[in-house]
Design a protein around this motif. Structure first.
Motif, PDB file in Angstrom:
ATOM      1  N   VAL A   1      -4.855   1.689   4.529  1.00  0.00           N
ATOM      2  CA  VAL A   1      -4.240   2.204   3.298  1.00  0.00           C
ATOM      3  C   VAL A   1      -2.827   1.675   3.101  1.00  0.00           C
ATOM      4  O   VAL A   1      -2.273   1.796   1.997  1.00  0.00           O
TER       5      VAL A   1
ATOM      6  N   GLY B   1      -6.928  -1.675   1.670  1.00  0.00           N
ATOM      7  CA  GLY B   1      -8.220  -1.324   1.094  1.00  0.00           C
ATOM      8  C   GLY B   1      -9.400  -1.805   1.918  1.00  0.00           C
ATOM      9  O   GLY B   1     -10.537  -1.367   1.673  1.00  0.00           O
TER      10      GLY B   1
ATOM     11  N   ARG C   1     -10.242   2.700   7.090  1.00  0.00           N
ATOM     12  CA  ARG C   1      -9.771   2.004   5.886  1.00  0.00           C
ATOM     13  C   ARG C   1      -8.264   1.823   5.979  1.00  0.00           C
ATOM     14  O   ARG C   1      -7.508   2.768   6.243  1.00  0.00           O
TER      15      ARG C   1
ATOM     16  N   GLY D   1       0.804  -1.213   0.000  1.00  0.00           N
ATOM     17  CA  GLY D   1       0.000   0.000   0.000  1.00  0.00           C
ATOM     18  C   GLY D   1       0.837   1.263   0.000  1.00  0.00           C
ATOM     19  O   GLY D   1       1.867   1.359  -0.668  1.00  0.00           O
TER      20      GLY D   1
ATOM     21  N   PRO E   1      -8.323   6.958   7.441  1.00  0.00           N
ATOM     22  CA  PRO E   1      -7.235   6.089   6.973  1.00  0.00           C
ATOM     23  C   PRO E   1      -6.374   5.613   8.142  1.00  0.00           C
ATOM     24  O   PRO E   1      -6.121   6.364   9.087  1.00  0.00           O
TER      25      PRO E   1
ATOM     26  N   ASP F   1      -5.603  11.832   1.697  1.00  0.00           N
ATOM     27  CA  ASP F   1      -6.363  11.615   2.930  1.00  0.00           C
ATOM     28  C   ASP F   1      -6.926  12.930   3.485  1.00  0.00           C
ATOM     29  O   ASP F   1      -7.761  12.904   4.397  1.00  0.00           O
TER      30      ASP F   1
END
Length: 394
Positions: free
Chosen positions: A186, A172, A184, A136, A155, A143
């Motif tokens: 990242v 993800g 989420r 990632g 994030p 963000d």
């Protein structure tokens, strides 16, 4: 010779049973001590996941939650400290490493629930302190302005251990964060072992701290300084901090000094425990020596008879040592059968096969060496007697 040794063992199975119990207890103590020591050595040599050198932290105490006026003072602190000649960068971190404390929660990912430590950092801190990205991305400008529908999705970064606990390929994924918000993932980084070098990696989530946010409690300032910073820099930094926020308290430490203090704090009780275990091991060794001594001395007439029939003192001593080694092998079989359950059943997470095999090997070698050492001297004493005198020995 081997067949004769096992025949003699069977004829003295009652006396040998006591020896087997002594050797089994000794093996288990050796295994526990060896496994614990090797695990600490392995942890100590495992990278922390971040750089310690040339990094300082400033813990701030305001004696209460931050008020609206305190927010501007905190922003001013960041600006003033960042302008110091010796400071290359100023970052934010919620919980500084080597502090014996952490925040944690139960994370739920793909139906799996596990405990995960939490920390928060400014967007550029991971790269600044040398953390390694695995998958990632790091926090970035994207963000700052989330797309429509993502306003309540924050994030986060997670470490490799978190990713493995969740089944891998987590970049993800959106995970719950209470009833009204979500997070989420990242990016995945290698590790951030904030508990120190003697603690294993654990699942960790790292949230984003924004310098312009309104903080309920002051975060820790992390300063990346130029090489060669000394106590003079610490004094200058304290003066700057006190002038900017005279009512606040500051605890300034280099991460190197925090690591050393953490090491000493951990090692003191460990050394005390090592002395206790060593004393216990010596007591068990003396007990085993007493049992072996009695067993060998009682066979003085037998050894005298063998000497009278022409056997040399060396061959008699060899027979005694071989008998004890054979008994030790039986104790080792029982001991290994017991401890092998640890990696098979996963009772102790740290006891994997990479740790189990060398622990058994070292414990076995030490036990066999002790057996040879403890058997040689009493057998030597018994074979020193004249064969005629040994036959009359009671």
């Amino acid at each position: 010779m081997i067949r004769h040794v096992f025949t003699l063992m069977w004829q003295r199975k009652g006396a040998n049973a006591l020896i087997i119990v002594e050797l089994l207890v000794t093996f288990l103590i050796l295994f526990a001590l060896t496994g614990f020591s090797l695990n600490l050595y392995r942890l100590y040599n495992t990278p922390l996941g971040f750089n310690v050198a040339n990094t300082w932290s400033v813990a701030i105490s305001t004696n209460g939650t931050l008020q609206a006026t305190d927010q501007s003072t905190l922003q001013q602190l960041l600006q003033v400290v960042d302008q110091m000649d010796a400071v290359e960068a100023t970052e934010l971190l919620s919980d500084r490493p080597f502090s014996f404390g952490e925040s944690a929660m139960f994370a739920e990912v793909r139906g799996k629930q596990f405990r995960a430590a939490m920390n928060s950092a400014s967007a550029t801190l991971p790269e600044a302190i040398g953390m390694q990205l695995v998958e990632g991305r790091w926090f970035g400008p994207q963000d700052e302005s989330p797309v429509a529908g993502d306003q309540n999705i924050a994030p986060i970064l997670v470490n490799r251990t978190f990713s493995e606990a969740a089944g891998g390929d987590v970049v993800g994924l959106v995970i719950p964060n209470g009833p009204t918000s979500q997070r989420r993932i990242v990016g995945v980084f290698e590790d951030f072992r904030q508990d120190g070098e003697f603690y294993a990696s654990k699942p960790l989530m790292m949230m984003r701290l924004q310098p312009e946010s309104e903080f309920r409690a002051p975060p820790t300032l992390v300063l990346l300084v130029r090489p060669g910073a000394t106590a003079q820099f610490e004094e200058q930094l304290q003066n700057v901090l006190q002038r900017t926020a005279p009512g606040w308290d500051f605890d300034v430490d280099s991460w190197t000094s925090l690591q050393q203090a953490h090491f000493q704090t951990f090692m003191i009780p460990l050394l005390i425990a090592a002395v206790v275990v060593l004393f216990l091991l010596v007591m068990v060794g003396f007990g085993m020596l007493g049992v072996l001594w009695q067993n060998v001395i009682r066979r003085t007439p037998e050894m005298g008879l063998r000497r009278a029939l022409g056997a040399s003192a060396g061959s008699v001593r060899l027979q005694v040592v071989l008998e004890l080694l054979a008994v030790a092998c039986l104790a080792l079989v029982l001991g290994v059968a017991l401890v092998v359950q640890l990696p098979l059943a996963g009772v102790i997470q740290a006891m994997d096969w990479n740790l189990f095999i060398p622990s058994v090997a070292v414990s076995t070698l030490v036990l066999l060496a002790l057996c040879i050492l403890f058997a040689l001297y009493p057998s030597y004493q018994a074979t020193r007697k004249d064969p005629v005198e040994a036959l009359r020995y009671e």
